[in-house]
Design a protein around this motif. Structure first.
Motif, PDB file in Angstrom:
ATOM      1  N   GLU A 282      -3.379 -10.095   2.791  1.00 30.62           N
ATOM      2  CA  GLU A 282      -3.286  -8.653   3.005  1.00 30.62           C
ATOM      3  C   GLU A 282      -3.605  -8.300   4.450  1.00 30.62           C
ATOM      4  O   GLU A 282      -2.969  -7.412   5.046  1.00 30.62           O
ATOM      5  N   ARG A 283      -4.581  -8.982   5.035  1.00 31.26           N
ATOM      6  CA  ARG A 283      -4.905  -8.748   6.446  1.00 31.26           C
ATOM      7  C   ARG A 283      -3.745  -9.171   7.333  1.00 31.26           C
ATOM      8  O   ARG A 283      -3.374  -8.465   8.281  1.00 31.26           O
ATOM      9  N   ALA A 284      -3.145 -10.324   7.027  1.00 30.76           N
ATOM     10  CA  ALA A 284      -2.009 -10.800   7.822  1.00 30.76           C
ATOM     11  C   ALA A 284      -0.847  -9.819   7.747  1.00 30.76           C
ATOM     12  O   ALA A 284      -0.202  -9.517   8.765  1.00 30.76           O
ATOM     13  N   PHE A 285      -0.578  -9.307   6.561  1.00 31.70           N
ATOM     14  CA  PHE A 285       0.530  -8.365   6.404  1.00 31.70           C
ATOM     15  C   PHE A 285       0.250  -7.060   7.149  1.00 31.70           C
ATOM     16  O   PHE A 285       1.146  -6.469   7.761  1.00 31.70           O
ATOM     17  N   ALA A 286      -0.997  -6.602   7.107  1.00 30.43           N
ATOM     18  CA  ALA A 286      -1.354  -5.386   7.828  1.00 30.43           C
ATOM     19  C   ALA A 286      -1.152  -5.567   9.334  1.00 30.43           C
ATOM     20  O   ALA A 286      -0.643  -4.669  10.023  1.00 30.43           O
TER      21      ALA A 286
END
Length: 401
Positions: A282-286
């Motif tokens: 989720e952090r990578a996608f953000a």
């Protein structure tokens, strides 16, 4: 088996529901019958061989997949299917010779379209079987040429069927590691304790078609240029994480109109993000979505996320991991607990039935490549451990909490 779909570089190519996939499935159906298994097909094309000891008893299922990536290796998936058949045959023979009956029946499976290279998503057959994918939607899925799964299966001698597959007590799968850790450490058997998660996004970069010579540079909306910036941005995400904590790839590109004198109007691509936890993904996608705005502005294109597929991280049942360790100890093979960074049908099945996944080493960690190799010694060691584990499962080793 590896003569079917053989490639010049020593590998195989048997993409799902192609003629080569149909040929190897027919070959395997005949092999199942030769070993005394009753052959069944379900509606998504999963191929089962079953041996019933006790009518009405649930089944211990063994297997993997026979389909491959383009220009792939011989071992990925196929080893697990063959090992499953040989392990089940050994167990059947032992009970027949001893005049005994195990607690559970036995079955072997070739899961349809595990690889997901012709039809997305991957692990389709096990996804439908476990209720994670809707059968009708899976059958309506089309390949890049517009051929649906339904149509492709109908063309095969061995396509989809209507069999109801009996209830499962447990599932076990053996696979090549597809990574270097076991080979580097000299480990014979990997007891898979957990799986990474993966988020895959189908993305369209929209531009405007134009002439490569006459259109002014300042006026261009080149979808391929936008896609190139996005590919770099996906790759650079790993700099924001500890080394090897995040794996990122753009694994597929389709350019329209893909003409030598025409600026691309559209690029379709597949972004593949993998990590140990959902929070990391989720952090990578953000981070990626933050950078997309700048890409759109710099290239005058528009980036659209049109679909996604996900499998979650999580542990395999502890009692199953210990079964692999105990079997390895009993048979004198070195072993260690490992994680799987790749997806397998076992990662679907583990969420609905007690599941055991085990690895044998891949030389140099090479996979999805014609040079993929696992030694005979390693494969036979894995077969021995799988047989030991499957026999325990058939006797109900995972029936109790």
């Amino acid at each position: 088996m590896s003569e079917i779909g053989a490639t010049a570089g020593g590998g195989v190519e048997r993409q799902a529901a192609t003629a080569e996939d149909g040929e190897v499935r027919t070959w395997f159906r005949d092999l199942l019958a030769e070993h005394g298994f009753d052959v069944r097909l379900d509606a998504i094309g999963n191929l089962f061989g079953i041996h019933e000891f006790t009518p009405g008893a649930p089944y211990v299922l063994l297997g993997s997949h026979l389909d491959s990536q383009p220009l792939a290796g011989r071992y990925d998936g196929a080893y697990g299917v063959l090992a499953g058949l040989h392990a089940a045959s050994r167990i059947v023979a032992r009970h027949r010779d001893a005049g005994t009956v195990p607690t559970h029946n036995l079955a072997v499976v070739d899961w349809f379209n595990e690889e997901g290279c012709r039809f997305k998503p991957s692990m389709m057959g096990s996804g439908v079987h476990t209720g994670k994918l809707v059968l009708g939607a899976a059958l309506d899925t089309a390949d890049p040429r517009g051929v649906t799964v339904r149509e492709a299966l109908a063309r095969l001698e061995l396509g989809a069927g209507a069999s109801e597959i009996p209830a499962l007590a447990a599932y076990a799968e053996i696979h090549i590691e597809q990574g270097p850790s076991m080979s580097e450490q000299g480990i014979a058997i990997g007891a898979v304790a957990s799986t990474w998660c993966a988020h895959k996004y189908e993305v369209v970069v929209h531009g405007e078609q134009g002439h490569t010579g006459s259109m002014r540079m300042a006026d261009r909306k080149d979808a391929l240029l936008g896609a190139a910036h996005l590919v770099v941005a996906v790759n650079e995400l790993v700099r924001e994480f500890p080394i090897e904590a995040l794996h990122t790839t753009v694994s597929e590109l389709y350019v329209e109109p893909n003409s030598p004198v025409t600026i691309a109007r559209e690029v379709r691509m597949l972004i593949d993000l993998r990590a140990e936890t959902t929070a990391e993904l989720e952090r990578a996608f953000a981070l990626l979505t933050e950078r997309i705005g700048a890409i759109e502005e710099a290239t005058r294109t528009r980036v659209e996320f049109v679909s996604s597929s996900v499998w979650g991280a999580g542990p395999f049942v502890e009692r199953g991991v210990r079964l692999v360790e105990e079997a390895s100890e009993a048979l004198g093979f070195s072993h260690a607990r490992v994680k799987t960074l790749a997806g397998h049908d076992a990662t679907n099945v583990k969420d609905v039935v007690p599941t055991v996944l085990m690895f044998v080493p891949s030389e140099d960690g090479i996979s999805h490549n014609e040079r993929e190799h696992t030694t005979d010694t390693a494969m036979l060691a894995g077969l021995d451990v799988l047989t030991h584990v499957a026999a325990r499962l058939a006797d109900g080793a995972l029936d109790r909490p």
